[in-house]
Design a protein around this motif. Structure first.
Motif, PDB file in Angstrom:
ATOM      1  N   GLN A  92      -5.242 -16.111 -55.374  1.00 12.86           N
ATOM      2  CA  GLN A  92      -5.808 -17.147 -54.611  1.00 12.86           C
ATOM      3  C   GLN A  92      -6.905 -16.905 -53.442  1.00 12.86           C
ATOM      4  N   TRP A  93      -7.822 -17.798 -53.277  1.00 13.04           N
ATOM      5  CA  TRP A  93      -8.948 -17.507 -51.944  1.00 13.04           C
ATOM      6  C   TRP A  93      -9.131 -18.892 -51.738  1.00 13.04           C
ATOM      7  N   GLN A  94      -9.853 -18.721 -50.313  1.00 15.96           N
ATOM      8  CA  GLN A  94     -10.258 -20.137 -49.672  1.00 15.96           C
ATOM      9  C   GLN A  94     -11.851 -20.212 -50.120  1.00 15.96           C
ATOM     10  N   ARG A  95     -12.082 -21.334 -50.325  1.00 11.55           N
ATOM     11  CA  ARG A  95     -13.581 -21.648 -50.658  1.00 11.55           C
ATOM     12  C   ARG A  95     -14.153 -21.693 -49.295  1.00 11.55           C
ATOM     13  N   LYS A  99     -13.276 -25.169 -47.486  1.00  4.93           N
ATOM     14  CA  LYS A  99     -12.052 -24.474 -46.974  1.00  4.93           C
ATOM     15  C   LYS A  99     -10.621 -24.736 -47.760  1.00  4.93           C
ATOM     16  N   SER A 100     -10.870 -25.279 -48.974  1.00  7.47           N
ATOM     17  CA  SER A 100      -9.654 -25.522 -49.886  1.00  7.47           C
ATOM     18  C   SER A 100      -9.233 -24.062 -50.532  1.00  7.47           C
ATOM     19  N   ILE A 101      -7.988 -24.263 -50.918  1.00  6.43           N
ATOM     20  CA  ILE A 101      -7.441 -23.094 -51.307  1.00  6.43           C
ATOM     21  C   ILE A 101      -7.808 -23.081 -53.001  1.00  6.43           C
TER      22      ILE A 101
END
Length: 149
Positions: A92-95, A99-101
């Motif tokens: 997982q990563w944050q856009r 800022k969504s996961i």
């Protein structure tokens, strides 16, 4: 009481003998390597590349798997014909923008290599995947590796 003490000493000594014998045997053992490579190799590095594959709901379409296999065949194998490993991963990563996961099925590509040419090959792999997939990034880590064959 001296018989009990003597028995305890003999028991303790007998337990130590097999351990010291095993350590002596291990010290004499040598690594038998691949004839094309030394048993212990110097100045190797371990690269890990993290590729997103799939959708944020955790599913992976057949098209994604086919694209990945073509990428391995056309890009990775030609640059690293001696071999590599691929592991299934979940990441997982944050856009940056929303800022969504993002949660994605992923692939972890592990390559052991020597030399600067391979560093350029790793950068070429990252660029090729971003172009094919439209992904923003491919995480790369490189660490020194102690290698023996």
């Amino acid at each position: 009481m001296s018989r009990t003490l003597l028995a305890a000493v003999l028991l303790a000594t007998s337990l130590l003998l097999p351990a010291s014998h095993a350590a002596e045997t291990a010290a004499k053992a040598t690594m038998q390597g691949d004839a094309a490579r030394p048993a212990k190799a110097a100045r190797w590095q371990r690269a890990e590349l993290y590729f997103g594959l799939g959708r944020s709901d955790g599913s992976t379409a057949d098209a994604d798997r086919e694209r990945w296999q073509r990428f391995l065949d056309e890009e990775v194998t030609k640059r690293f014909p001696d071999g590599f490993s691929v592991l299934d991963a979940y990441g997982q990563w944050q856009r940056r923008d929303t800022k969504s996961i993002e949660r994605l099925n992923s692939k972890l590509l592990v390559i052991l290599f020597q030399g600067q040419q391979h560093r350029r090959d790793l950068d070429a792999l990252r660029a090729a995947w971003k172009q094919r997939s439209g992904d923003e990034s491919v995480l790369l880590t490189i660490t020194p590796a102690e290698v023996s064959f």
